[in-house]
Write a protein that holds these residues in place. Sequence first.
Motif, PDB file in Angstrom:
ATOM      1  N   GLY A 187      16.191   8.633 -13.559  1.00 25.53           N
ATOM      2  CA  GLY A 187      15.151   7.649 -13.292  1.00 25.53           C
ATOM      3  C   GLY A 187      15.461   6.712 -12.141  1.00 25.53           C
ATOM      4  N   TYR A 188      16.739   6.535 -11.824  1.00 25.33           N
ATOM      5  CA  TYR A 188      17.118   5.604 -10.766  1.00 25.33           C
ATOM      6  C   TYR A 188      16.951   6.194  -9.363  1.00 25.33           C
ATOM      7  CZ  TYR A 188      19.112   2.767 -14.492  1.00 25.33           C
ATOM      8  OH  TYR A 188      19.275   2.008 -15.620  1.00 25.33           O
ATOM      9  N   TYR A 189      16.592   7.465  -9.268  1.00 23.90           N
ATOM     10  CA  TYR A 189      16.452   8.106  -7.969  1.00 23.90           C
ATOM     11  C   TYR A 189      15.021   8.065  -7.443  1.00 23.90           C
ATOM     12  CZ  TYR A 189      21.235   9.768  -8.347  1.00 23.90           C
ATOM     13  OH  TYR A 189      22.598   9.818  -8.453  1.00 23.90           O
ATOM     14  N   PHE A 190      14.155   7.279  -8.071  1.00 28.20           N
ATOM     15  CA  PHE A 190      12.782   7.145  -7.603  1.00 28.20           C
ATOM     16  C   PHE A 190      12.652   5.852  -6.803  1.00 28.20           C
ATOM     17  CE2 PHE A 190      12.410  10.261 -10.879  1.00 28.20           C
ATOM     18  CZ  PHE A 190      11.325  11.044 -10.519  1.00 28.20           C
ATOM     19  N   PRO A 191      12.087   5.932  -5.598  1.00 30.25           N
ATOM     20  CA  PRO A 191      11.970   4.735  -4.741  1.00 30.25           C
ATOM     21  C   PRO A 191      11.135   3.645  -5.398  1.00 30.25           C
ATOM     22  CG  PRO A 191      11.468   6.748  -3.519  1.00 30.25           C
ATOM     23  CD  PRO A 191      11.548   7.132  -4.959  1.00 30.25           C
ATOM     24  N   SER A 192      11.439   2.409  -5.054  1.00 29.40           N
ATOM     25  CA  SER A 192      10.704   1.261  -5.574  1.00 29.40           C
ATOM     26  C   SER A 192       9.224   1.341  -5.250  1.00 29.40           C
ATOM     27  CB  SER A 192      11.298  -0.035  -5.008  1.00 29.40           C
ATOM     28  OG  SER A 192      10.529  -1.153  -5.395  1.00 29.40           O
ATOM     29  N   SER A 193       8.895   1.834  -4.047  1.00 31.87           N
ATOM     30  CA  SER A 193       7.484   1.922  -3.643  1.00 31.87           C
ATOM     31  C   SER A 193       6.712   2.882  -4.544  1.00 31.87           C
ATOM     32  CB  SER A 193       7.384   2.372  -2.187  1.00 31.87           C
ATOM     33  OG  SER A 193       8.047   3.609  -1.988  1.00 31.87           O
ATOM     34  N   VAL A 194       7.366   3.957  -4.996  1.00 27.08           N
ATOM     35  CA  VAL A 194       6.714   4.914  -5.891  1.00 27.08           C
ATOM     36  C   VAL A 194       6.509   4.300  -7.275  1.00 27.08           C
ATOM     37  CG1 VAL A 194       6.946   7.171  -7.018  1.00 27.08           C
ATOM     38  CG2 VAL A 194       7.601   6.895  -4.627  1.00 27.08           C
ATOM     39  N   ILE A 195       7.504   3.552  -7.758  1.00 26.40           N
ATOM     40  CA  ILE A 195       7.379   2.894  -9.064  1.00 26.40           C
ATOM     41  C   ILE A 195       6.231   1.891  -9.036  1.00 26.40           C
ATOM     42  CG2 ILE A 195       8.525   1.450 -10.761  1.00 26.40           C
ATOM     43  CD1 ILE A 195       9.705   4.230 -10.572  1.00 26.40           C
ATOM     44  N   LYS A 196       6.155   1.093  -7.963  1.00 27.15           N
ATOM     45  CA  LYS A 196       5.056   0.124  -7.851  1.00 27.15           C
ATOM     46  C   LYS A 196       3.714   0.838  -7.733  1.00 27.15           C
ATOM     47  CE  LYS A 196       7.953  -3.431  -5.721  1.00 27.15           C
ATOM     48  NZ  LYS A 196       8.300  -4.158  -4.477  1.00 27.15           N
ATOM     49  N   GLY A 197       3.697   1.966  -7.026  1.00 28.36           N
ATOM     50  CA  GLY A 197       2.473   2.756  -6.931  1.00 28.36           C
ATOM     51  C   GLY A 197       2.051   3.304  -8.277  1.00 28.36           C
ATOM     52  N   MET A 198       3.029   3.705  -9.095  1.00 27.71           N
ATOM     53  CA  MET A 198       2.732   4.191 -10.440  1.00 27.71           C
ATOM     54  C   MET A 198       2.083   3.097 -11.281  1.00 27.71           C
ATOM     55  SD  MET A 198       5.310   5.576 -13.422  1.00 27.71           S
ATOM     56  CE  MET A 198       5.755   3.922 -13.942  1.00 27.71           C
ATOM     57  N   LEU A 199       2.653   1.909 -11.245  1.00 24.72           N
ATOM     58  CA  LEU A 199       2.086   0.786 -11.994  1.00 24.72           C
ATOM     59  C   LEU A 199       0.666   0.478 -11.541  1.00 24.72           C
ATOM     60  CD1 LEU A 199       5.183  -1.603 -12.038  1.00 24.72           C
ATOM     61  CD2 LEU A 199       4.196  -0.442 -13.998  1.00 24.72           C
ATOM     62  N   THR A 200       0.466   0.444 -10.233  1.00 20.63           N
ATOM     63  CA  THR A 200      -0.850   0.122  -9.689  1.00 20.63           C
ATOM     64  C   THR A 200      -1.866   1.208 -10.025  1.00 20.63           C
ATOM     65  OG1 THR A 200       0.228  -1.047  -7.864  1.00 20.63           O
ATOM     66  CG2 THR A 200      -2.096  -0.484  -7.585  1.00 20.63           C
ATOM     67  N   GLY A 201      -1.466   2.468  -9.882  1.00 26.60           N
ATOM     68  CA  GLY A 201      -2.365   3.571 -10.207  1.00 26.60           C
ATOM     69  C   GLY A 201      -2.791   3.553 -11.661  1.00 26.60           C
ATOM     70  N   PRO A 204       4.344   5.746   0.894  1.00 24.47           N
ATOM     71  CA  PRO A 204       4.620   6.291  -0.447  1.00 24.47           C
ATOM     72  C   PRO A 204       3.849   5.559  -1.547  1.00 24.47           C
ATOM     73  CG  PRO A 204       6.655   6.009   0.786  1.00 24.47           C
ATOM     74  CD  PRO A 204       5.587   5.340   1.588  1.00 24.47           C
ATOM     75  N   PHE A 205       3.676   4.248  -1.390  1.00 26.31           N
ATOM     76  CA  PHE A 205       2.942   3.455  -2.384  1.00 26.31           C
ATOM     77  C   PHE A 205       1.493   3.922  -2.479  1.00 26.31           C
ATOM     78  CE2 PHE A 205       0.024  -0.141  -3.000  1.00 26.31           C
ATOM     79  CZ  PHE A 205       0.382  -0.549  -4.277  1.00 26.31           C
ATOM     80  N   PHE A 206       0.795   3.987  -1.351  1.00 24.11           N
ATOM     81  CA  PHE A 206      -0.620   4.355  -1.364  1.00 24.11           C
ATOM     82  C   PHE A 206      -0.823   5.810  -1.769  1.00 24.11           C
ATOM     83  CE2 PHE A 206      -0.972   0.573   1.443  1.00 24.11           C
ATOM     84  CZ  PHE A 206      -1.941  -0.109   0.723  1.00 24.11           C
ATOM     85  N   VAL A 207       0.066   6.702  -1.344  1.00 21.45           N
ATOM     86  CA  VAL A 207      -0.040   8.111  -1.741  1.00 21.45           C
ATOM     87  C   VAL A 207       0.116   8.242  -3.258  1.00 21.45           C
ATOM     88  CG1 VAL A 207       1.114  10.355  -1.635  1.00 21.45           C
ATOM     89  CG2 VAL A 207       0.663   9.082   0.465  1.00 21.45           C
ATOM     90  N   THR A 208       1.053   7.504  -3.831  1.00 21.27           N
ATOM     91  CA  THR A 208       1.248   7.535  -5.283  1.00 21.27           C
ATOM     92  C   THR A 208       0.011   7.041  -6.012  1.00 21.27           C
ATOM     93  OG1 THR A 208       3.625   7.134  -4.988  1.00 21.27           O
ATOM     94  CG2 THR A 208       2.717   6.777  -7.190  1.00 21.27           C
ATOM     95  N   VAL A 209      -0.542   5.924  -5.559  1.00 22.22           N
ATOM     96  CA  VAL A 209      -1.739   5.353  -6.191  1.00 22.22           C
ATOM     97  C   VAL A 209      -2.899   6.349  -6.138  1.00 22.22           C
ATOM     98  CG1 VAL A 209      -3.495   3.553  -6.040  1.00 22.22           C
ATOM     99  CG2 VAL A 209      -1.084   2.965  -5.739  1.00 22.22           C
ATOM    100  N   ILE A 210      -3.172   6.879  -4.953  1.00 22.21           N
ATOM    101  CA  ILE A 210      -4.291   7.815  -4.785  1.00 22.21           C
ATOM    102  C   ILE A 210      -4.064   9.083  -5.605  1.00 22.21           C
ATOM    103  CG2 ILE A 210      -5.519   9.277  -3.122  1.00 22.21           C
ATOM    104  CD1 ILE A 210      -4.934   7.079  -1.022  1.00 22.21           C
ATOM    105  N   GLY A 211      -2.831   9.582  -5.601  1.00 23.34           N
ATOM    106  CA  GLY A 211      -2.520  10.795  -6.354  1.00 23.34           C
ATOM    107  C   GLY A 211      -2.726  10.614  -7.844  1.00 23.34           C
ATOM    108  N   ILE A 212      -2.309   9.467  -8.390  1.00 23.64           N
ATOM    109  CA  ILE A 212      -2.463   9.211  -9.823  1.00 23.64           C
ATOM    110  C   ILE A 212      -3.936   9.066 -10.188  1.00 23.64           C
ATOM    111  CG2 ILE A 212      -2.079   7.472 -11.617  1.00 23.64           C
ATOM    112  CD1 ILE A 212       0.693   7.031 -10.437  1.00 23.64           C
ATOM    113  N   VAL A 213      -4.691   8.336  -9.375  1.00 26.78           N
ATOM    114  CA  VAL A 213      -6.112   8.080  -9.687  1.00 26.78           C
ATOM    115  C   VAL A 213      -6.928   9.364  -9.615  1.00 26.78           C
ATOM    116  CG1 VAL A 213      -8.196   6.888  -8.918  1.00 26.78           C
ATOM    117  CG2 VAL A 213      -6.016   5.658  -9.000  1.00 26.78           C
TER     118      VAL A 213
END
Length: 530
Positions: free
Chosen positions: A105-119, A388-397
């Motif tokens: 779990g520690y190998y995921f970038p902070s921007s991806v984690i924040k994107g997950m929360l936002t998504g 990475p943040f926006f891609v994660t958000v869009i991908g989850i939604v």
Amino acid sequence: MFKTLKSDLPASVVVFFVALPLCLGIALASGAPLFSGLIAGIIGGIVVGALSGSKIGVSGPAAGLAAIVLTAIGTLGGYENFLVAVVLGGVIQLIFGVLKAGIIGYYFPSSVIKGMLTGIGIIIILKQIPNFFGYDENSAWDLEFFEIDGGNTFSELIAIFGNIQPGAALIGVISLLLLILWDKVFSKKGKFFEIIQGPFVVVVLGIIFFTITQNNDVLAIGSAHMVSVPIPEDLDSFIGQFSFPNFSAITNPEVWIVAFTIALVASLETLLCVEASDKIDPDKNVTPTNRELLAQGTGNVLSGLVGGLPITQVIVRSSANIQSGGKTKLSTILHGFLLLISVILIPTLLNKIPLSVLAAILLIVGYKLAKPSLFKKMYGLGWKQSIPFFVTVIGIVFTDLLVGIGLGLLVGIVVILLKSYQNSHFLHIEDKSNGKSKFKMVLAEEVTFFNKGAILKELDKLPRDSYLEFDVTKTRFLDYDIIEILEDFAFKAKEKNIDIKLISKRGIVENPPSFIEFFQLRPKSKISLS
């Protein structure tokens, strides 16, 4: 733990009201008995909450597994066969914990984690709007953005305006406004408003509203827009709601495939939620991830044995716990007991809660996860964080949780490779001496095969009759691939009349005949130069 009871008790009530509709809704979306979602919520709260090392994480049935469960029940030939896979999945998670796989779990970038929360926050808002307005479609529990009937979340939202249930919409709007006032105004007025939480007040208000208006032709709320908890008539009918695994299916290879799928997905989702919840924890507690896998595995074994859905740590409930002031695992355990007590003692009362009231609570949770200010902040951090943040958000939604996270992680890796490509070396012209242009190239601390293209490009651009000072004094590791490039360049340098000065901690060499001999490297190795 009991020193923080004044914080944990109100938080547990909020988490209970958030968890109750989610347990039922995820069970419905999974094609499983509604009671199975409540079982998973109870075990996730009491058992996993007690065993976990997380102070604020809350576990229960997860939306991310709903599609897997729905498919597996049909593939395996029944819910009892599927429960075998849940038990085996829990055993595999226990093995993961023993093998200390929690570090993943520690190998995921902070921007991806924040994107997950936002998504997740955006999905909560989109999926609860139908319930909020009393829309007759069950789209509030559609866990895929694109629906089977060819529609999508946005098309359903547009259709809402022609099919609003007045009573549900009215109490939903009142509840949302009251929650906002409670958070922004009333909570600062005194201790009473801190102890009695807004979600509890709006649920009580919703029950009163339903009772008063149930015979009103306009404002009466239909059963489709109410909480629906199974009501046992006696002890036998209560016990009859439990399902038990059919262990004769354990020899079916497909059961094992589903078990590994559940273990992998549930573990990954849990570890990501642990990372995310630790980030938004105001006390900055750090959850022991291997212990979390052991707790989740135990919970899934027990859940499968008594007919419950697979369990993971869930960010929606965890964030609701944090936002409501939860301080220790006591709030998680208490919410599990509240689920258990309510199912046994007051199912009739629970069925008087309008879904629009619970939707109002979830809309607040979703907004706090996906605040507009966060988008502005991430954009301001530059493209390495924002993309990475926006891609994660869009991908989850637009797809689902795991696909979105995978896309964000993939983009994050590409960003790392690009920066590694750019930062492998520094090249500049120092001066001209004896008619020769003097260049200096300084290699980075670690140079790998990812940097081959960038270094080769710069070396090929050096003009004839020039002078290159090649500095590796700061370089600790160098791939053999880079050495081969330097070896080839040394040969070409003689043809182009380029003089080379190699500077390293081992000394200074003018026009080294062989870089391989100088560094004393073996093929395809990464050797320390310090």
